[in-house]
Design an enzyme around this catalytic site. Structure first.
Site, short mmCIF file in Angstrom:
data_model
loop_
_atom_site.label_atom_id
_atom_site.label_comp_id
_atom_site.label_asym_id
_atom_site.label_seq_id
_atom_site.Cartn_x
_atom_site.Cartn_y
_atom_site.Cartn_z
N HIS A 46 0.95 -1.30 0.14
CA HIS A 46 0.01 -0.01 0.05
C HIS A 46 0.87 1.13 0.04
O HIS A 46 2.08 1.13 0.43
CB HIS A 46 -1.02 0.02 1.30
CG HIS A 46 -2.09 -1.00 1.20
ND1 HIS A 46 -3.03 -0.82 2.29
CD2 HIS A 46 -2.42 -1.94 0.17
CE1 HIS A 46 -4.11 -1.89 1.72
NE2 HIS A 46 -3.39 -2.41 0.63
N GLU A 48 1.27 3.95 2.00
CA GLU A 48 1.62 4.43 3.05
C GLU A 48 2.77 3.36 3.33
O GLU A 48 3.98 3.83 3.94
CB GLU A 48 0.68 4.18 4.23
CG GLU A 48 -0.59 5.04 4.06
CD GLU A 48 -1.82 4.23 3.48
OE1 GLU A 48 -1.51 3.41 2.34
OE2 GLU A 48 -2.72 4.18 4.01
ZN ZN Z 1 -3.32 0.08 3.41
#
Ligand code: ZN
Length: 145
Positions: A46, A48
């Protein structure tokens, strides 16, 4: 947040879910990434987590105390935990994610007794643009034969 949106747009163009994240330390950007799950065949990639990994590698450290993270969508449970483990100081996110978010929705990870570091959370930045980008992405996917 503008840079996070750019990363999200770029991710969308690569066929990834359009979410972008940026790590800032002392006013300087140290890492920026979009979602990379398809590119890397890695469900944990992801935006982040990709940005946190990049920042840790660049700075040569395990955690990011004092760093701030900007992301276009409310982090999921996995990312909320990674942000906590990285000791991120402030989390700025764009749109809320009632379906998959874990900060102000879902498990509300930072309010749990099992969470040992909670960042300061600020939300609602460019939320319309962030949410519209995701909506457009998924409506295009649905239109595919
Ligand atoms: Zn995530």
């Amino acid at each position: 947040m503008e840079m996070a949106l750019e990363e999200a747009r770029a991710a969308g163009k690569r066929g990834e879910v359009p979410i972008g994240a940026v790590v800032v330390v002392d006013g300087s950007t140290v890492a920026a990434s979009g979602n990379r799950t398809r590119e890397l065949n890695d469900v944990t990639a992801h935006a982040e987590i990709a940005a946190i990994r990049m920042a840790c590698e660049k700075l040569g450290q395990e955690r990011l105390a004092g760093a701030d993270l900007y992301v276009t969508l409310e982090p999921c449970t996995m990312c909320a935990a990674a942000i906590s483990f990285a000791r991120i100081r402030r989390l700025y996110y764009g749109a809320e994610d009632p379906k998959g978010g874990a900060v102000d929705n879902g498990v509300r990870f930072y309010t749990q007794p099992t969470c040992h570091h909670a960042p300061e959370v600020y939300s609602g930045f460019n939320e319309t643009e962030s949410a519209d980008m995701l909506r457009a992405f998924f409506s295009e996917k649905r239109d595919l034969p």
